[in-house]
Write an enzyme that holds these catalytic residues in place. Structure first.
Site, short mmCIF file in Angstrom:
data_model
loop_
_atom_site.label_atom_id
_atom_site.label_comp_id
_atom_site.label_asym_id
_atom_site.label_seq_id
_atom_site.Cartn_x
_atom_site.Cartn_y
_atom_site.Cartn_z
N GLU A 273 0.87 -1.18 0.00
CA GLU A 273 0.00 0.00 0.00
C GLU A 273 0.91 1.23 0.00
O GLU A 273 1.38 1.65 1.05
CB GLU A 273 -0.87 0.01 1.27
CG GLU A 273 -1.86 -1.13 1.35
CD GLU A 273 -3.05 -0.96 0.43
OE1 GLU A 273 -3.13 0.05 -0.29
OE2 GLU A 273 -3.91 -1.85 0.43
N CYS A 307 -2.26 9.28 2.41
CA CYS A 307 -1.91 8.66 1.12
C CYS A 307 -2.93 9.07 0.08
O CYS A 307 -2.64 9.11 -1.11
CB CYS A 307 -1.85 7.15 1.27
SG CYS A 307 -3.30 6.48 2.06
P1 NAD Z 1 8.18 5.28 4.71
O1 NAD Z 1 8.23 4.49 3.45
O2 NAD Z 1 9.29 6.17 5.02
O3 NAD Z 1 8.06 4.28 5.97
C1 NAD Z 1 6.98 3.37 6.10
C2 NAD Z 1 7.41 2.17 6.92
O4 NAD Z 1 8.35 1.41 6.16
C3 NAD Z 1 8.13 2.52 8.23
O5 NAD Z 1 7.69 1.62 9.22
C4 NAD Z 1 9.59 2.31 7.89
O6 NAD Z 1 10.39 1.99 9.01
C5 NAD Z 1 9.52 1.13 6.93
N1 NAD Z 1 10.64 1.00 6.00
C6 NAD Z 1 11.33 1.99 5.39
N2 NAD Z 1 12.27 1.46 4.56
C7 NAD Z 1 12.14 0.12 4.64
C8 NAD Z 1 12.81 -0.98 4.02
N3 NAD Z 1 13.80 -0.80 3.16
N4 NAD Z 1 12.42 -2.24 4.34
C9 NAD Z 1 11.39 -2.44 5.19
N5 NAD Z 1 10.74 -1.44 5.84
C10 NAD Z 1 11.10 -0.18 5.56
O7 NAD Z 1 6.78 6.07 4.69
P2 NAD Z 1 6.23 7.17 5.69
O8 NAD Z 1 6.98 8.44 5.50
O9 NAD Z 1 6.11 6.59 7.07
O10 NAD Z 1 4.73 7.32 5.15
C11 NAD Z 1 4.38 8.12 4.06
C12 NAD Z 1 4.19 7.29 2.81
O11 NAD Z 1 3.27 6.22 3.05
C13 NAD Z 1 3.57 8.09 1.68
O12 NAD Z 1 4.21 7.76 0.48
C14 NAD Z 1 2.12 7.63 1.68
O13 NAD Z 1 1.46 7.81 0.47
C15 NAD Z 1 2.28 6.20 2.04
N6 NAD Z 1 1.04 5.63 2.58
C16 NAD Z 1 0.31 4.80 1.76
C17 NAD Z 1 -0.89 4.28 2.23
C18 NAD Z 1 -1.73 3.39 1.35
O14 NAD Z 1 -2.62 2.74 1.87
N7 NAD Z 1 -1.50 3.33 0.05
C19 NAD Z 1 -1.33 4.57 3.52
C20 NAD Z 1 -0.55 5.40 4.32
C21 NAD Z 1 0.63 5.91 3.83
#
Ligand code: NAD
Length: 521
Positions: A273, A307
């Site tokens: 997601e 998102c």
């Molecule tokens: P992010 O990608 O920085 O982090 C999200 C999660 O992923 C965190 O728990 C982080 O620790 C983990 N993570 C980061 N790199 C990783 C890796 N290499 N391997 C495994 N885990 C890893 O995102 P954010 O800044 O917390 O959130 C914002 C983003 O999330 C935006 O792009 C938003 O659109 C998206 N989002 C999407 C949805 C959806 O349902 N499509 C919902 C909420 C947020």
């Protein structure tokens, strides 16, 4: 650096009610048997609201991660034996407990993440709603029955639990996304390991405590819902771990590609997601009152950090000036400030890095030729001392600009003009890499149906006369293309959390082969 203030009495009370004793590493790792010497670095968590230090968490290291996985494996042995309706009963009780804790949990969501209190409450309500949905599912995990081509044979498919479901979540929905995944995964008989965002771990601890109360009251082991607080490295361990057959990851597309690759390389399942670049189309037949209200909520709600936030407004040329004028009247009057204050509509951004990205994106788009119409400033003064408050911005731009093509996780709304028929607007809308949410405002049936048809929106969510954000539990949520293709929280999304098995039973005394093959020995 954040300005550090003393926690208010109200927030101390909230933390106490939710038993968030974050300095205790046992809570931080989700292992109630942990000791102070265990775990990795200690991380301070500051509120984006006022910069106050809310708590410190012990980040999990690899050794702690191993313990959590072992705990989850043991939990699975117990949980999978319970009939699904009984699992549903446990989830029903979790839903009741969430109702009890709705206010403090909503407040902590607001204080740790920064969304306004109404949205904090809304997020907890989503958790309650998903519990209700999961309870319903508990008696409806159906497979099909098929007619066999062989006489006196019966064929059907059934669904079994998979094992451990890993949930990696983003900061902006610090608790709801976990619940979307965890409650459905659990009703299907799986156990869950949750790695919340390292930016919002305290709400994770609060949820873990709420669920732990229910498990304890029912004499169930801890290992059914597990928490591991850590950063991307722990997320990466989960993605590579063959003991976790399904990893559901919510976050940026950059992260999703890494998780997808790692899980794919071991032929596991991932549910992704990821980012969106959502648009509202306002056609010449739009009801303007509705369109404007939906646009403002979509663009500035959660300070542009959903998102599904509205990032692009694609307006028919005949209505363009009217839309612009109305928005320019509303934006300066938006109340920006403490999200716990009932009058506030726009709270802070999550941290200084997010603010810097907001400023940078505005700078870049102006270099490309975009015209900043309103907003863009970082607010200063005592009420904004955390340094995370910004004025939502509106920029006149062109669809092909690099910044318009990207998701900037901030309150920036790009105004784009289209001419001619609705197909032109749809083409602009679809011409980005992401495919999460989309909306059209029109009173014209032909336009609405074209938007929803196979030649219409290419997004996972396509709404008519409703904005891009604010999905409800029950419909499958997710998007296409760079948004990752995952679906969760409704419809038949539960099937993804189970392993499917086809069974053929022969109740004859013969052994006929399929396709009429003769094999006589
Ligand atoms: P992010 O990608 O920085 O982090 C999200 C999660 O992923 C965190 O728990 C982080 O620790 C983990 N993570 C980061 N790199 C990783 C890796 N290499 N391997 C495994 N885990 C890893 O995102 P954010 O800044 O917390 O959130 C914002 C983003 O999330 C935006 O792009 C938003 O659109 C998206 N989002 C999407 C949805 C959806 O349902 N499509 C919902 C909420 C947020």
């Amino acid at each position: 650096m954040e300005t550090t203030q003393t926690l208010t009495n109200e927030m101390q009370q909230v933390l106490q009610t939710l038993k968030v004793d974050s300095l205790n590493p046992a809570y931080s790792t989700g292992l109630h048997s942990g000791s102070a010497t265990e775990g990795g670095a200690t991380k301070e968590i500051h509120s984006p609201v006022d910069g106050a230090l809310i708590g410190s968490v012990k980040m999990a290291d690899e050794a702690i991660y191993e313990k959590v996985v072992e705990q989850a494996q043991k939990g699975f042995m117990v949980w999978r034996k319970m009939p699904a309706p009984q699992r549903g009963e446990i989830i029903r009780q979790i839903g009741l407990k969430l109702r009890e804790y709705k206010e403090p949990l909503g407040k902590l969501v607001t204080y740790e993440m920064g969304k306004i209190y109404q949205e904090g409450l809304g997020e907890v309500q989503e958790m309650i709603d998903i519990c209700d949905l999961a309870v319903g599912h508990s008696r409806q995990l159906y497979g099909f029955t098929m007619h066999s081509e062989r006489p006196n044979h019966r064929m059907y498919d059934q669904y079994h639990p998979m094992g451990i479901v890993g949930v990696i979540s983003a900061f902006n929905f610090p608790v709801a996304v976990w619940a979307w995944n965890a409650m459905i995964a659990a009703v299907c008989g799986n156990v869950v390991i949750w790695k919340p965002s390292e930016k919002t771990p305290l709400t994770g601890i609060a949820c873990q405590n709420i669920v732990a109360e229910v498990l304890k009251e029912n004499d169930l082991p801890e290992g059914i819902f597990n928490l591991v607080i850590g950063d991307a490295e722990i997320g990466s361990l989960m993605s590579h771990d063959r003991r976790i057959p399904l990893v559901s990851a919510t976050g940026s597309t950059r992260m999703g590609k890494k998780v997808g690759e790692a899980v794919g390389a071991r032929l596991g399942k991932s549910l992704l997601e990821l980012g969106g670049n959502n648009a509202i189309i306002i056609t010449e037949h739009a009801d303007m009152e509705m369109a404007i209200r939906a646009t403002v909520f979509g663009a500035v709600g959660t300070c542009g950090q959903r998102c599904t936030s509205t990032r692009r407004l694609i307006i028919h040329e005949s209505r363009y000036e009217e839309v612009k004028e109305r928005l320019l009247k509303i934006y300066p009057s938006l109340s920006i400030g403490n999200p716990l204050d009932g009058k506030t509509l726009v709270g802070p951004m999550i941290d200084h890095e997010a603010v810097a990205n907001f400023k940078k994106a505005l700078q870049n788009v102006q270099q490309e030729g975009g015209k900043l119409l309103v907003g863009g400033e970082v607010l200063e003064g005592e009420s904004y001392a955390s340094g995370n408050y910004v004025k939502p911005a509106i920029v006149e731009a062109e669809p092909q600009y690099e910044m318009v093509q990207e998701e900037t996780f901030a309150p920036i709304l790009y105004l784009l003009k289209y001419q001619g028929e609705v197909e032109e607007a749809i083409s602009i809308q679809n011409n980005v890499k992401q495919g999460l949410s989309s909306a059209i405002f029109t009173q014209n049936l032909l336009e609405a149906e074209t938007f929803l048809s196979y030649q219409g929106s290419d997004c996972g969510i396509a709404n008519v006369n409703i904005g891009t954000s604010g999905a409800e539990i029950g419909g499958a949520f997710g998007g296409e293309k760079d948004t990752g293709g995952g679906r969760e929280s409704g419809s038949d999304a539960w099937k993804f959390y189970m392993r499917r098995q086809t069974n053929t039973i022969n109740y004859s005394t013969e052994l006929p082969l399929a396709q009429g093959i003769e094999f006589n020995i």
